[in-house]
Design a protein around this motif. Structure first.
Motif, PDB file in Angstrom:
ATOM      1  N   GLY A  60      23.449  15.311  -8.716  1.00 18.23           N
ATOM      2  CA  GLY A  60      24.090  16.712  -8.207  1.00 18.23           C
ATOM      3  C   GLY A  60      24.351  17.476  -9.547  1.00 18.23           C
ATOM      4  O   GLY A  60      24.324  18.817  -9.055  1.00 18.23           O
ATOM      5  N   THR A  61      24.496  17.128 -10.601  1.00 22.31           N
ATOM      6  CA  THR A  61      24.751  17.974 -11.474  1.00 22.31           C
ATOM      7  C   THR A  61      23.387  18.524 -11.989  1.00 22.31           C
ATOM      8  O   THR A  61      23.551  19.891 -12.182  1.00 22.31           O
ATOM      9  CB  THR A  61      25.193  16.968 -12.905  1.00 22.31           C
ATOM     10  N   ILE A  64      22.946  21.660  -9.750  1.00 22.39           N
ATOM     11  CA  ILE A  64      23.603  22.768 -10.054  1.00 22.39           C
ATOM     12  C   ILE A  64      22.746  23.394 -11.227  1.00 22.39           C
ATOM     13  O   ILE A  64      22.486  24.809 -11.309  1.00 22.39           O
ATOM     14  CB  ILE A  64      24.918  22.517 -10.504  1.00 22.39           C
ATOM     15  N   ALA A 159      28.606  19.326  -3.459  1.00 30.72           N
ATOM     16  CA  ALA A 159      28.751  17.899  -3.747  1.00 30.72           C
ATOM     17  C   ALA A 159      29.734  17.080  -2.840  1.00 30.72           C
ATOM     18  O   ALA A 159      29.882  15.720  -2.457  1.00 30.72           O
ATOM     19  CB  ALA A 159      29.062  17.709  -5.292  1.00 30.72           C
ATOM     20  N   TYR A 311      41.800  15.888  -9.838  1.00 29.67           N
ATOM     21  CA  TYR A 311      41.401  15.538 -11.286  1.00 29.67           C
ATOM     22  C   TYR A 311      42.598  15.399 -12.325  1.00 29.67           C
ATOM     23  O   TYR A 311      43.231  16.220 -12.305  1.00 29.67           O
ATOM     24  CB  TYR A 311      40.111  16.105 -11.886  1.00 29.67           C
TER      25      TYR A 311
HETATM   26  C1  LIG Z   1      30.179  14.748  -7.772  1.00 30.26           C
HETATM   27  C2  LIG Z   1      30.085  16.224  -8.154  1.00 30.26           C
HETATM   28  C3  LIG Z   1      28.975  16.651  -8.891  1.00 30.26           C
HETATM   29  C4  LIG Z   1      28.063  15.990  -9.821  1.00 30.26           C
HETATM   30  O1  LIG Z   1      27.223  15.128  -8.958  1.00 30.26           O
HETATM   31  P1  LIG Z   1      26.536  13.877  -9.757  1.00 30.26           P
HETATM   32  O2  LIG Z   1      25.565  13.346  -8.533  1.00 30.26           O
HETATM   33  O3  LIG Z   1      27.308  12.953 -10.025  1.00 30.26           O
HETATM   34  O4  LIG Z   1      25.716  14.458 -10.860  1.00 30.26           O
HETATM   35  C5  LIG Z   1      29.373  18.014  -9.219  1.00 30.26           C
HETATM   36  N1  LIG Z   1      30.217  18.811  -8.395  1.00 30.26           N
HETATM   37  C6  LIG Z   1      31.219  18.196  -7.962  1.00 30.26           C
HETATM   38  C7  LIG Z   1      32.253  19.194  -7.226  1.00 30.26           C
HETATM   39  C8  LIG Z   1      31.202  16.801  -7.400  1.00 30.26           C
HETATM   40  O5  LIG Z   1      32.071  16.455  -6.852  1.00 30.26           O
END
Ligand SMILES: *Cc1c(COP(=O)(O)O)cnc(C)c1O
Length: 369
Positions: A60-61, A64, A159, A311
């Motif tokens: 997910g990183t 982005i 995400a 967080y």
């Molecule tokens: C989990 C998450 C990410 C990153 O995703 P990864 O797959 O862990 O790299 C980015 N933004 C948000 C809001 C997330 O919860």
């Protein structure tokens, strides 16, 4: 047995045969990287969203990072987002050389304050990354209207919001592109890392396919920078295909858990999650709020319950982001929330008796504060 906020082993026991078949399907296919499973998952995930394109990536990183680059965000540009998010949202903006600029979040639902966008705008602003936090959507009408007025791109951080709806529209269908993570804990989770970008724009799709594949044009092997090796793994893609068919059931399971918390914790003084107007929440994490958060978490350990905080440190106060120049006090709601919020166990296969144990323990602990 300790109760954690997330666990996948019960779900695995239920789905094991199908998941092992998914692994075997890929191993037998003769194509271990960017094969049939990735392209089928891309088609099916795009179709789920009613969008023409989906590009699978490694996490997910990077969804982005590549999403921003595919939309034309460059080093030196500014990107408006929130500090009350997973650090990767901000890390990804930083990684493309752009500067993250923060707005605060709303006290009632912890989502982006769109009324602060105007104050964050400069002539270098190129994009907005709204984060559909905890499982529900940002006020996207306000975000897209502002973006259109000022010629900005919108990349939705989805995400935490697979299957969430906002006035009937799915998360990931409202911006120029949308980044998804399939990290195992997510509403649609892989058995390892995975991510994707969904878009309706042909050019953005072509950019993403080049960016994830060393910057090469597939057929002609012309490298353009920037480029990455950010492919979605074939095995994870096949697992995700199988799990995508259950996504709506997973969401229903999470809603069932959320309803039980709402009933069981209504009169405890805990601030429970609130649904913003027009939002169908998918409850990625079940975030509650209490001024005695730290004592509650500590005392629940005696009941063998290990809670989590999403967080505990606002991103703008982390030492790794000191170069952004923010200080304690700059985002008062975000900072106040970070001291009071915590997350309860939330996943579709959470057994009712385990959840009831958590509710009972919480009620006892809060009553004894
Ligand atoms: C989990 C998450 C990410 C990153 O995703 P990864 O797959 O862990 O790299 C980015 N933004 C948000 C809001 C997330 O919860």
């Amino acid at each position: 047995m300790t109760t954690y906020v997330w666990d996948y082993l019960r779900e695995y026991a239920e789905e094991r045969e199908e998941l092992l078949d998914a692994v075997d399907t890929v191993f037998q296919s003769g194509q271990l990287v960017l094969g049939e499973s990735v392209s089928r998952f891309e088609q099916e995930f795009a179709a789920y969203h009613g969008q023409p394109h989906c590009v699978g990536v490694d996490n997910g990183t990077n969804a982005i990072v590549l999403g921003l680059q595919a939309l034309g965000v460059k080093p030196g540009d500014e990107v408006i987002t929130v500090s009350n998010t997973a650090a990767p949202t901000v890390l990804a903006i930083d990684a493309v050389g752009a500067r993250p600029v923060f707005v605060d979040v709303r006290e009632e639902d912890y989502l982006m304050r769109t009324d602060q966008l105007a104050g964050a705008l400069t002539e270098r602003t190129a994009a907005i990354v709204p984060v559909h936090l905890y499982g529900q959507c940002v006020d996207m009408a306000a975000v897209t209207a502002f973006a259109e007025r000022h010629g900005l791109k919108v990349l939705e951080d989805c995400a935490q919001a697979h299957g969430a709806r906002h006035h009937g529209r799915l998360a990931g269908t409202m911006g120029d592109a949308a980044a998804f993570s399939f990290y195992p804990t997510k509403v649609l989770g892989a058995y390892g890392d995975g991510g994707a970008v969904v878009t309706r724009d042909d050019g953005t799709d072509a950019n993403l396919r080049r960016l994830r594949y060393y910057g090469m044009e597939d057929r002609y092997y012309v490298v353009q920078t920037p480029g990455h090796n950010s492919r979605l793994d074939e095995v994870q893609a096949e697992i995700l295909r199988r799990k995508l068919r259950r996504l709506d059931a997973y969401v229903e399971g999470r809603r069932r858990v959320a309803r039980r918390y709402a009933e069981g914790l209504a009169d405890t003084g805990l601030v429970l999650p609130s649904n913003a107007v027009g939002n169908d929440h998918v409850h990625y994490v079940h975030v509650v709020r209490h001024p005695e958060r730290d004592r509650i978490i500590e005392r629940l350990r005696a009941y063998d319950i290990e809670l989590n905080i999403s967080y505990p440190w606002p991103v703008h106060t982390m030492s790794g982001f000191a170069h952004l120049g923010y200080r304690e006090g700059d985002l008062p709601v975000t900072e106040r929330l970070a001291k009071e919020i915590f997350s309860l166990p939330m996943y579709p296969s959470l057994p009712q008796h385990v959840q009831e144990k958590v509710i009972e323990a919480l009620r006892e602990v809060i009553a004894g504060l």
